[in-house]
Design an enzyme around this catalytic site. Structure first.
Site, PDB file in Angstrom:
ATOM      1  N   LEU A  64      15.995  50.286   3.415  1.00 30.54           N
ATOM      2  CA  LEU A  64      17.353  50.715   3.740  1.00 30.54           C
ATOM      3  C   LEU A  64      18.026  51.309   2.514  1.00 30.54           C
ATOM      4  CD1 LEU A  64      18.035  47.383   5.585  1.00 30.54           C
ATOM      5  CD2 LEU A  64      18.027  49.613   6.729  1.00 30.54           C
ATOM      6  N   THR A  95      15.469  50.194  -2.628  1.00 27.06           N
ATOM      7  CA  THR A  95      15.746  50.226  -4.067  1.00 27.06           C
ATOM      8  C   THR A  95      17.160  49.695  -4.282  1.00 27.06           C
ATOM      9  OG1 THR A  95      14.305  52.143  -4.307  1.00 27.06           O
ATOM     10  CG2 THR A  95      15.810  51.694  -6.126  1.00 27.06           C
ATOM     11  N   LYS A 170      11.337  48.695 -10.381  1.00 29.41           N
ATOM     12  CA  LYS A 170      11.583  49.965  -9.689  1.00 29.41           C
ATOM     13  C   LYS A 170      12.766  50.716 -10.326  1.00 29.41           C
ATOM     14  CE  LYS A 170      12.009  53.153  -6.482  1.00 29.41           C
ATOM     15  NZ  LYS A 170      11.148  54.323  -6.398  1.00 29.41           N
ATOM     16  N   LYS A 243      22.718  57.261  -5.981  1.00 26.82           N
ATOM     17  CA  LYS A 243      22.786  55.831  -5.638  1.00 26.82           C
ATOM     18  C   LYS A 243      21.907  55.028  -6.597  1.00 26.82           C
ATOM     19  CE  LYS A 243      19.861  54.015  -3.109  1.00 26.82           C
ATOM     20  NZ  LYS A 243      18.652  53.189  -3.271  1.00 26.82           N
TER      21      LYS A 243
HETATM   22  N1  LIG Z   1      13.039  59.030   0.010  1.00 27.77           N
HETATM   23  C1  LIG Z   1      12.286  58.647  -0.993  1.00 27.77           C
HETATM   24  O1  LIG Z   1      11.538  59.458  -1.563  1.00 27.77           O
HETATM   25  C2  LIG Z   1      12.261  57.220  -1.492  1.00 27.77           C
HETATM   26  C3  LIG Z   1      11.189  56.815  -2.291  1.00 27.77           C
HETATM   27  C4  LIG Z   1      11.127  55.497  -2.731  1.00 27.77           C
HETATM   28  C5  LIG Z   1      12.149  54.619  -2.391  1.00 27.77           C
HETATM   29  N2  LIG Z   1      13.197  55.042  -1.634  1.00 27.77           N
HETATM   30  C6  LIG Z   1      14.245  54.052  -1.293  1.00 27.77           C
HETATM   31  O2  LIG Z   1      14.019  53.649   0.055  1.00 27.77           O
HETATM   32  C7  LIG Z   1      15.261  53.367   0.683  1.00 27.77           C
HETATM   33  C8  LIG Z   1      15.395  54.254   1.927  1.00 27.77           C
HETATM   34  O3  LIG Z   1      15.328  55.613   1.522  1.00 27.77           O
HETATM   35  P1  LIG Z   1      15.196  56.822   2.563  1.00 27.77           P
HETATM   36  O4  LIG Z   1      14.915  58.017   1.759  1.00 27.77           O
HETATM   37  O5  LIG Z   1      14.307  56.450   3.701  1.00 27.77           O
HETATM   38  O6  LIG Z   1      16.715  56.907   3.057  1.00 27.77           O
HETATM   39  P2  LIG Z   1      17.317  57.489   4.410  1.00 27.77           P
HETATM   40  O7  LIG Z   1      16.409  58.447   5.058  1.00 27.77           O
HETATM   41  O8  LIG Z   1      18.699  57.902   4.083  1.00 27.77           O
HETATM   42  O9  LIG Z   1      17.377  56.164   5.324  1.00 27.77           O
HETATM   43  C9  LIG Z   1      18.271  55.131   5.033  1.00 27.77           C
HETATM   44  C10 LIG Z   1      18.154  54.028   6.066  1.00 27.77           C
HETATM   45  O10 LIG Z   1      19.148  53.016   5.776  1.00 27.77           O
HETATM   46  C11 LIG Z   1      19.931  52.824   6.961  1.00 27.77           C
HETATM   47  N3  LIG Z   1      21.305  52.416   6.661  1.00 27.77           N
HETATM   48  C12 LIG Z   1      22.143  52.987   5.747  1.00 27.77           C
HETATM   49  N4  LIG Z   1      23.334  52.342   5.762  1.00 27.77           N
HETATM   50  C13 LIG Z   1      23.235  51.370   6.704  1.00 27.77           C
HETATM   51  C14 LIG Z   1      24.127  50.364   7.181  1.00 27.77           C
HETATM   52  N5  LIG Z   1      25.350  50.221   6.664  1.00 27.77           N
HETATM   53  N6  LIG Z   1      23.682  49.527   8.144  1.00 27.77           N
HETATM   54  C15 LIG Z   1      22.432  49.640   8.646  1.00 27.77           C
HETATM   55  N7  LIG Z   1      21.537  50.575   8.250  1.00 27.77           N
HETATM   56  C16 LIG Z   1      21.935  51.421   7.280  1.00 27.77           C
HETATM   57  C17 LIG Z   1      19.894  54.152   7.669  1.00 27.77           C
HETATM   58  O11 LIG Z   1      20.295  54.004   9.006  1.00 27.77           O
HETATM   59  P3  LIG Z   1      20.970  55.247   9.801  1.00 27.77           P
HETATM   60  O12 LIG Z   1      19.823  56.100  10.253  1.00 27.77           O
HETATM   61  O13 LIG Z   1      21.729  54.603  10.904  1.00 27.77           O
HETATM   62  O14 LIG Z   1      21.867  55.964   8.821  1.00 27.77           O
HETATM   63  C18 LIG Z   1      18.412  54.512   7.498  1.00 27.77           C
HETATM   64  O15 LIG Z   1      17.605  53.761   8.357  1.00 27.77           O
HETATM   65  C19 LIG Z   1      16.352  53.605  -0.377  1.00 27.77           C
HETATM   66  O16 LIG Z   1      16.677  52.392  -1.002  1.00 27.77           O
HETATM   67  C20 LIG Z   1      15.667  54.571  -1.348  1.00 27.77           C
HETATM   68  O17 LIG Z   1      16.218  54.486  -2.648  1.00 27.77           O
HETATM   69  C21 LIG Z   1      13.270  56.320  -1.161  1.00 27.77           C
END
Ligand SMILES: NC(=O)c1ccc[n+]([C@@H]2O[C@H](COP(=O)([O-])OP(=O)(O)OC[C@H]3O[C@@H](n4cnc5c(N)ncnc54)[C@H](OP(=O)(O)O)[C@@H]3O)[C@@H](O)[C@H]2O)c1
Length: 302
Positions: A64, A95, A170, A243
């Protein structure tokens, strides 16, 4: 093993697809139900609440945005913590700050379950291919229970300490990666007058100590964007980068230390977001900087 995934954003969706491709039974929950449709069409069950998801799963993965998203998904009236978690394993992959994972681990334990934090290195492509890098914190016995599953998601797993150690690691790994985009934009502005073709430039940097590993994965997308073309699908976007930097700065304050380079990079990236780049991939940050420095120069000249 029945696996439940909380959060079907970019990473959660890719992880679910990876696990389904290996034949796992996967159920998902996401705040915005529309973002579960693709997975439902591919065979995932969609749970109505995190509580219901936890009841039906042996192992729950969550990935998330931040601590607020964890709070809402775990501690809401129908959140994960409302379920009896006896014997269940929770793998928290977001993260976030170490203290977020420590607090959650205690609450999961109070409900009978066990929690590991396992934030990951690598973006959507590696997640789909099972090539992430997992930084794991938790009890050794829990890590061994999780290992077969984590090995299907990660090319490398490092158990770095107790619960929350993965989160610390991380944040540390991401610091040089994220400030790199700013420093690379600055570097490109120095050699811009040479007019070297962006693809060749990426190739030169990637073969020197000035080019980190990320250029191997993202150099082509960056070269395309520098040439005025399309950088392709968004992996890690500017808002997520901001973030992470804010999270690092909060953590540093709690540790009584300072991160001046990270703080300055965040100011620059906040400005990029204010200019409308928040949802764009991180490769657009050096592109913005080099364009900005070019326009500053021509402005001065004019
Ligand atoms: N993208 C990357 O390359 C990457 C790589 C490594 C780690 N990460 C980490 O992995 C995590 C997710 O990244 P992502 O890229 O997949 O992000 P993303 O596509 O923006 O997805 C975020 C997720 O969090 C949910 N969310 C946000 N606010 C919420 C709330 N208040 N209540 C319930 N659910 C909520 C979103 O739900 P909704 O769909 O309803 O908004 C969605 O399921 C983050 O911590 C990021 O730093 C990302």
């Amino acid at each position: 093993m029945k696996i439940g995934i909380v959060g079907t954003g970019r990473m959660g969706t890719a992880i679910a697809q990876r696990l389904m491709s290996l034949g796992h039974e996967v159920a998902v929950w996401n705040r915005t139900t529309a973002k579960t449709r693709e997975l439902a069409a591919q065979g995932a069950r969609v749970a109505p609440t995190p509580m219901q998801l936890a009841r039906e799963a042996d192992c729950v993965l969550s990935i998330l945005t931040d601590a607020a998203a964890i709070d809402a998904s775990y501690r809401g009236a129908q959140g994960l913590l409302a379920a009896d978690l006896s014997g269940k394993l929770v793998i928290e992959m977001s993260t976030v700050r170490p203290e977020t994972e420590r607090a959650l681990a205690a609450e999961v334990r109070a409900r009978g379950g066990a929690l590991l934090d396992c934030p990951v290195g690598g973006t959507v492509g590696p997640a789909r291919e099972g090539k992430l890098f997992g930084f794991v914190g938790g009890e050794a016995a829990d890590v061994e229970r999780a290992r077969p599953l984590l090995e299907q998601l990660c090319r490398r797993i490092e158990h770095v300490g107790a619960v929350s150690a993965g989160a610390s690691m991380k944040l540390a790994i991401n610091l040089p990666l994220l400030v790199f985009w700013q420093s690379f934009g600055e570097a490109l502005s120095l050699c811009k007058p040479l007019g070297i073709d962006p693809q060749r430039l990426m190739n030169i940097f990637a073969d020197t100590s000035g080019g980190p590993n990320v250029l191997k994965a993202r150099g082509a997308a960056l070269a395309a964007a520098l040439s005025g073309g399309d950088a392709g699908a968004v992996g890690f976007n500017v808002d997520s980068i901001r973030k992470d930097l804010r999270t690092m700065l909060e953590e540093a304050r709690a540790l009584g230390t300072e991160l001046p380079v990270a703080a300055r990079a965040l100011e620059s990236f906040d400005q990029a977001a204010a200019e409308g780049l928040g949802a764009s991939d991180g490769v657009m940050l050096p592109v913005r900087w080099v364009r900005r420095s070019a326009s500053t120069r021509s402005g001065k000249a004019g």
